[in-house]
Motif scaffolding. Structure first.
Motif, PDB file in Angstrom:
ATOM      1  N   GLU A  30       0.912  -1.196  -0.208  1.00  0.00           N
ATOM      2  CA  GLU A  30      -0.141   0.050  -0.112  1.00  0.00           C
ATOM      3  C   GLU A  30       0.814   1.361  -0.021  1.00  0.00           C
ATOM      4  OE1 GLU A  30      -3.632  -0.018   2.165  1.00  0.00           O
ATOM      5  OE2 GLU A  30      -3.287  -2.158   3.151  1.00  0.00           O
ATOM      6  N   SER A  82       0.823  -4.548   3.284  1.00  0.00           N
ATOM      7  CA  SER A  82      -0.573  -4.254   3.989  1.00  0.00           C
ATOM      8  C   SER A  82      -0.911  -4.804   5.124  1.00  0.00           C
ATOM      9  CB  SER A  82      -1.629  -4.635   2.921  1.00  0.00           C
ATOM     10  OG  SER A  82      -1.537  -5.705   2.470  1.00  0.00           O
ATOM     11  N   THR A 105      -4.110   6.534   0.313  1.00  0.00           N
ATOM     12  CA  THR A 105      -3.765   5.145   0.086  1.00  0.00           C
ATOM     13  C   THR A 105      -3.974   4.500  -1.311  1.00  0.00           C
ATOM     14  OG1 THR A 105      -5.668   4.016   1.041  1.00  0.00           O
ATOM     15  CG2 THR A 105      -3.796   4.494   2.511  1.00  0.00           C
ATOM     16  N   ARG A 106      -3.505   3.539  -1.783  1.00  0.00           N
ATOM     17  CA  ARG A 106      -3.913   2.933  -3.091  1.00  0.00           C
ATOM     18  C   ARG A 106      -5.169   2.789  -3.213  1.00  0.00           C
ATOM     19  NH1 ARG A 106      -3.431  -2.685  -4.994  1.00  0.00           N
ATOM     20  NH2 ARG A 106      -3.207  -3.199  -2.830  1.00  0.00           N
TER      21      ARG A 106
END
Length: 190
Positions: free
Chosen positions: A6, A125, A186-187
């Motif tokens: 992430e 993550s 975040t992604r």
């Protein structure tokens, strides 16, 4: 991004041209490599500050560059820049105090691909964000004009170091820095 990784934070920490405050290039909004080629160049170490894969134009310029000084001590390069002995290439973070005092000026390159570069903090993550990384994010990314916060307001959160809490918004102490607004981008965008 790879599965299981992430992006905790992103920032534009561009490499640009650093020069004495009174340098003629300081009047420009952006500096070309042709402008730089006509100036005495102060090189910090031998490696280019921008990877070859990011810009062929910059890589070719770097290979042809003949510095007047090559030094592995950043403090010496800073002193030479302040004294007006030449220009160099750094990100603003390397000259925070000198920029605040007005000793030097930083200008971006006029090359679009170089001005689009970002740095980030990546994390598996399943791991918690280490305390030192939390501190870095809070002090640099949040207090910087380079920080691009997640656009939703923070929800009150207990102080914790888990990435899950960071994804929901800043823990309590961090919210105070942002006046109750902000967040980690975040992604997944959650």
């Amino acid at each position: 991004m790879s599965a299981g990784i992430e992006t905790v934070a992103l920032a534009a920490l561009l490499t640009g041209v650093v020069m004495a405050a009174g340098h003629p290039l300081a009047a420009k909004a952006a500096v070309s490599l042709a402008d730089c080629a006509r100036q005495p160049f102060l090189r910090s170490l031998g490696q280019p500050p921008i990877d070859r894969s990011m810009s062929r134009e910059f890589a070719q310029f770097w290979d042809e560059l003949e510095p007047v000084v090559t030094c592995n001590w950043t403090t010496m390069v800073k002193r030479l820049i302040i004294a007006g002995k030449g220009i160099s290439f750094f990100s603003k973070i390397a000259f925070i105090e000198e920029l605040r005092r007005g000793d030097v000026v930083w200008r971006p390159f006029d090359i679009a691909e170089l001005n689009a570069l970002q740095v980030g903090i990546l994390l598996p993550s399943h791991r918690a964000l280490p305390h030192v990384a939390q501190t870095f994010v809070a002090r640099w990314f949040v207090n910087s004009s380079n920080w691009k916060p997640w656009p939703r307001p923070c929800e009150p959160q207990p102080a914790t170091s888990s990435l899950n809490d960071l994804r929901r918004g800043f823990p309590g102490a961090w919210r105070n820095v942002l006046g109750g607004e902000g967040g980690i981008r975040t992604r997944g965008g959650d």
